[in-house]
Design a protein around this motif. Sequence first.
Motif, PDB file in Angstrom:
ATOM      1  N   ASN A 292      29.523  61.169  60.918  1.00 13.39           N
ATOM      2  CA  ASN A 292      28.687  61.724  59.845  1.00 13.39           C
ATOM      3  C   ASN A 292      29.042  63.173  59.511  1.00 13.39           C
ATOM      4  OD1 ASN A 292      27.074  59.350  59.495  1.00 13.39           O
ATOM      5  ND2 ASN A 292      26.004  59.877  61.400  1.00 13.39           N
ATOM      6  N   LYS A 293      30.233  63.597  59.875  1.00 15.60           N
ATOM      7  CA  LYS A 293      30.663  64.964  59.574  1.00 15.60           C
ATOM      8  C   LYS A 293      31.139  65.105  58.128  1.00 15.60           C
ATOM      9  CE  LYS A 293      30.201  66.527  63.837  1.00 15.60           C
ATOM     10  NZ  LYS A 293      29.201  67.565  64.191  1.00 15.60           N
ATOM     11  N   PHE A 294      31.544  63.978  57.523  1.00 16.84           N
ATOM     12  CA  PHE A 294      32.114  64.019  56.186  1.00 16.84           C
ATOM     13  C   PHE A 294      31.420  62.958  55.324  1.00 16.84           C
ATOM     14  CE2 PHE A 294      35.126  65.215  59.429  1.00 16.84           C
ATOM     15  CZ  PHE A 294      35.567  66.456  58.985  1.00 16.84           C
ATOM     16  N   PRO A 295      30.152  63.186  54.993  1.00 21.60           N
ATOM     17  CA  PRO A 295      29.379  62.169  54.272  1.00 21.60           C
ATOM     18  C   PRO A 295      29.895  61.956  52.849  1.00 21.60           C
ATOM     19  CG  PRO A 295      28.178  64.236  54.343  1.00 21.60           C
ATOM     20  CD  PRO A 295      29.373  64.405  55.247  1.00 21.60           C
ATOM     21  N   LEU A 296      29.798  60.732  52.389  1.00 25.74           N
ATOM     22  CA  LEU A 296      30.136  60.430  51.004  1.00 25.74           C
ATOM     23  C   LEU A 296      29.163  61.141  50.070  1.00 25.74           C
ATOM     24  CD1 LEU A 296      30.725  56.608  51.462  1.00 25.74           C
ATOM     25  CD2 LEU A 296      32.492  58.272  50.856  1.00 25.74           C
ATOM     26  N   ILE A 297      29.641  61.545  48.909  1.00 24.32           N
ATOM     27  CA  ILE A 297      28.757  62.226  47.964  1.00 24.32           C
ATOM     28  C   ILE A 297      27.665  61.266  47.495  1.00 24.32           C
ATOM     29  CG2 ILE A 297      30.487  63.891  47.184  1.00 24.32           C
ATOM     30  CD1 ILE A 297      30.929  62.078  44.729  1.00 24.32           C
ATOM     31  N   SER A 298      26.503  61.805  47.179  1.00 25.63           N
ATOM     32  CA  SER A 298      25.377  60.980  46.722  1.00 25.63           C
ATOM     33  C   SER A 298      25.048  61.206  45.258  1.00 25.63           C
ATOM     34  CB  SER A 298      24.131  61.275  47.580  1.00 25.63           C
ATOM     35  OG  SER A 298      23.822  62.658  47.535  1.00 25.63           O
ATOM     36  N   SER A 299      25.745  62.171  44.623  1.00 28.63           N
ATOM     37  CA  SER A 299      25.602  62.422  43.194  1.00 28.63           C
ATOM     38  C   SER A 299      26.930  62.949  42.679  1.00 28.63           C
ATOM     39  CB  SER A 299      24.485  63.430  42.916  1.00 28.63           C
ATOM     40  OG  SER A 299      24.803  64.689  43.495  1.00 28.63           O
ATOM     41  N   ASN A 300      27.086  62.987  41.383  1.00 30.00           N
ATOM     42  CA  ASN A 300      28.376  63.376  40.821  1.00 30.00           C
ATOM     43  C   ASN A 300      28.558  64.894  40.844  1.00 30.00           C
ATOM     44  OD1 ASN A 300      30.841  63.438  39.633  1.00 30.00           O
ATOM     45  ND2 ASN A 300      30.178  62.700  37.625  1.00 30.00           N
ATOM     46  N   VAL A 301      29.054  65.387  41.967  1.00 28.43           N
ATOM     47  CA  VAL A 301      29.293  66.827  42.105  1.00 28.43           C
ATOM     48  C   VAL A 301      30.407  67.288  41.167  1.00 28.43           C
ATOM     49  CG1 VAL A 301      28.449  66.946  44.471  1.00 28.43           C
ATOM     50  CG2 VAL A 301      30.863  66.422  44.053  1.00 28.43           C
ATOM     51  N   ALA A 302      31.215  66.356  40.664  1.00 27.20           N
ATOM     52  CA  ALA A 302      32.275  66.710  39.726  1.00 27.20           C
ATOM     53  C   ALA A 302      31.723  67.041  38.339  1.00 27.20           C
ATOM     54  CB  ALA A 302      33.287  65.569  39.611  1.00 27.20           C
ATOM     55  N   ALA A 303      30.459  66.693  38.098  1.00 29.99           N
ATOM     56  CA  ALA A 303      29.821  66.995  36.814  1.00 29.99           C
ATOM     57  C   ALA A 303      28.874  68.179  36.924  1.00 29.99           C
ATOM     58  CB  ALA A 303      29.074  65.766  36.309  1.00 29.99           C
ATOM     59  N   ALA A 304      28.798  68.784  38.101  1.00 32.25           N
ATOM     60  CA  ALA A 304      27.906  69.927  38.308  1.00 32.25           C
ATOM     61  C   ALA A 304      28.540  71.186  37.726  1.00 32.25           C
ATOM     62  CB  ALA A 304      27.630  70.095  39.797  1.00 32.25           C
ATOM     63  N   ASN A 305      27.794  72.271  37.773  1.00 35.17           N
ATOM     64  CA  ASN A 305      28.323  73.564  37.344  1.00 35.17           C
ATOM     65  C   ASN A 305      28.120  74.573  38.476  1.00 35.17           C
ATOM     66  OD1 ASN A 305      29.293  75.744  35.939  1.00 35.17           O
ATOM     67  ND2 ASN A 305      27.438  76.031  34.706  1.00 35.17           N
ATOM     68  N   PRO A 306      29.205  74.960  39.164  1.00 39.65           N
ATOM     69  CA  PRO A 306      30.596  74.582  38.920  1.00 39.65           C
ATOM     70  C   PRO A 306      30.900  73.177  39.445  1.00 39.65           C
ATOM     71  CG  PRO A 306      30.462  75.997  40.832  1.00 39.65           C
ATOM     72  CD  PRO A 306      29.066  75.940  40.264  1.00 39.65           C
ATOM     73  N   ALA A 307      31.968  72.607  38.939  1.00 39.12           N
ATOM     74  CA  ALA A 307      32.336  71.231  39.277  1.00 39.12           C
ATOM     75  C   ALA A 307      33.208  71.180  40.522  1.00 39.12           C
ATOM     76  CB  ALA A 307      33.078  70.594  38.113  1.00 39.12           C
ATOM     77  N   ASP A 308      32.834  70.286  41.442  1.00 36.28           N
ATOM     78  CA  ASP A 308      33.657  70.019  42.621  1.00 36.28           C
ATOM     79  C   ASP A 308      34.345  68.676  42.396  1.00 36.28           C
ATOM     80  OD1 ASP A 308      34.817  69.678  45.079  1.00 36.28           O
ATOM     81  OD2 ASP A 308      32.933  69.281  46.146  1.00 36.28           O
ATOM     82  N   ARG A 309      35.475  68.705  41.702  1.00 38.86           N
ATOM     83  CA  ARG A 309      36.139  67.477  41.291  1.00 38.86           C
ATOM     84  C   ARG A 309      36.852  66.767  42.439  1.00 38.86           C
ATOM     85  NH1 ARG A 309      36.665  71.239  37.201  1.00 38.86           N
ATOM     86  NH2 ARG A 309      35.755  70.592  35.205  1.00 38.86           N
ATOM     87  N   LEU A 310      37.019  67.452  43.573  1.00 37.44           N
ATOM     88  CA  LEU A 310      37.698  66.843  44.723  1.00 37.44           C
ATOM     89  C   LEU A 310      36.728  66.202  45.705  1.00 37.44           C
ATOM     90  CD1 LEU A 310      40.454  69.506  45.527  1.00 37.44           C
ATOM     91  CD2 LEU A 310      40.694  67.366  44.259  1.00 37.44           C
ATOM     92  N   PHE A 311      35.409  66.245  45.406  1.00 39.29           N
ATOM     93  CA  PHE A 311      34.413  65.695  46.333  1.00 39.29           C
ATOM     94  C   PHE A 311      34.651  66.276  47.737  1.00 39.29           C
ATOM     95  CE2 PHE A 311      35.090  61.645  43.588  1.00 39.29           C
ATOM     96  CZ  PHE A 311      34.422  62.214  42.526  1.00 39.29           C
ATOM     97  N   SER A 312      34.644  67.584  47.815  1.00 37.76           N
ATOM     98  CA  SER A 312      35.190  68.295  48.975  1.00 37.76           C
ATOM     99  C   SER A 312      34.506  67.973  50.291  1.00 37.76           C
ATOM    100  CB  SER A 312      35.129  69.808  48.724  1.00 37.76           C
ATOM    101  OG  SER A 312      35.915  70.150  47.601  1.00 37.76           O
ATOM    102  N   GLN A 313      33.226  67.631  50.266  1.00 40.53           N
ATOM    103  CA  GLN A 313      32.536  67.350  51.533  1.00 40.53           C
ATOM    104  C   GLN A 313      33.128  66.122  52.223  1.00 40.53           C
ATOM    105  OE1 GLN A 313      28.584  66.764  49.800  1.00 40.53           O
ATOM    106  NE2 GLN A 313      28.566  64.645  50.510  1.00 40.53           N
ATOM    107  N   GLU A 314      33.882  65.307  51.486  1.00 41.47           N
ATOM    108  CA  GLU A 314      34.480  64.095  52.049  1.00 41.47           C
ATOM    109  C   GLU A 314      35.876  64.323  52.617  1.00 41.47           C
ATOM    110  OE1 GLU A 314      32.381  61.138  48.735  1.00 41.47           O
ATOM    111  OE2 GLU A 314      34.539  61.071  49.085  1.00 41.47           O
TER     112      GLU A 314
END
Length: 499
Positions: A292-314
């Motif tokens: 559980n160190k690298f959880p899958l994203i639960s919302s589209n962080v790539a559409a946030a401001n600023p955008a994390d398009r790499l889903f970095s937590q994963e």
Amino acid sequence: MIKRNFNTTSFQNKAISRHLLVVTIGVLLLMPGLTGCKKFLDIPPKDRVPQSILFNDEQGFKDAMIGVYLALDKPKSGGGSFGMYTQNLSMGMLSALAYNYDSTASSANIGNATFYNTVVRYIYADATVKAEIAGIWGGMYNTIANINNLLSQIDGKKQVFSGDNYYRVKGEAIGGRALLHLDLLRMFGPLPATGANLKAIPYVRRYDIRSTRLSTLNEALDSCIHDLNEAKSLLAQTDTSAILQGAHDLFAAYTQNHINYWTVEALLARAHLYKGNMDSANYYASAVIGSNKFPLISSNVAAANPADRLFSQEVLFSVYSANVKNYNAVFPVQSSGQPLMFRKTTKNALFTTGSGSVNDYRYTSWFNVNQTFTKYTQDDNLTYHLQNNVPVVRVSEMYYIAAEAANSKGDINTGVTMLNKVRQGRGLNALNANGISTTDSVSTEIMKEYQKEFLQEGQTFFYYKRLNKDLSKVTSSTVAIPANVYVFPLPDKELEYNH
């Protein structure tokens, strides 16, 4: 037998190499307040340091390991024209080979288009492509040589280390050696499906001027797994309690830019899968997922401001480079001509047909209106620790490995369950396991996920090779696919001694 073709940083000058290794390194300036605003790889590199000084203290060993990480971006010696993990093995050559760029680029209107035009036609004998492949080989083996030199010194200087840093540096070094050999094997080695006992690459574990024989594919994989197990044992003795973004000891900060404990477990899953050891691959993939160190994203962080398009937590491990924006600019939209891009028809066919959807976060966030990729585009206000990274290992691959392992045993329900976890983390509906009645249909869904998830990351080409996929059927390529498409040619200087 293979004679190493290294430069003065390793073996070219034999008289020097026995007594003085010159290593390009980055310097850690442990100043108050620095750890909060700089990554350990951001510090400008010192030019050259004699080995007799470099390995006198703990900081010297850390600096040598920083040199290894810098070389994963672009080796100072022995490398090609492009970045290694930050271009050739990600958004560049391997992506072109997997047909991530299905348009024909205009050499008059896009940087480096002639090279990629040739790559996408699989013309390995072309002089420019041949030189770049030789550069990959030379750059990676040069980095392995520097790792081996560090390892030849570290046990005799164990007393200079504080805390868990001896285990950290040694574990990262051995893990790095395994990573490099595994990827060399996946590029230059024979196909796993047909060539397990064929000669592949040298697996180099020592630092000296003796040549190293070619190992077979299975021998090299066994050596890689041995190294990874040793690295895991060492890194288990470090602090594995948290994923760090900053730390008082700058070298210990930014976990995801280090070959950390979980990266090693993931590489074990990858290596065992490549060898066909499904139970072991599933064991290590499940261990990474279960941490559980690298959880899958639960919302589209790539559409946030600023955008994390790499889903970095994963991302378990990424190569950091201040040049990511420049590398990404190799594929710009031009005023005329066609850029390297994923055509709209190809993109829609992959993302929206069958089990796909226009709601897929990757579909909505990784392309601009001109269909060129925005995956590595960074908003100016992006959080510092999310900047300038190119993923090498991400947790979604572990779900795909677990799905494939289950499917190989006919356990369709578990296979679909593992796929659904990633799908739901990408804004997609769950697959209906009752509607998927065959292992072949699960395999098709796994392949679709590799094709979507690893756009511009290079892993799709390795997936195709491992399963000996017919590229003319799994891509939209219309060019003739050569029989040797999955095996990079050994450099001429290697072949000269390969008798």
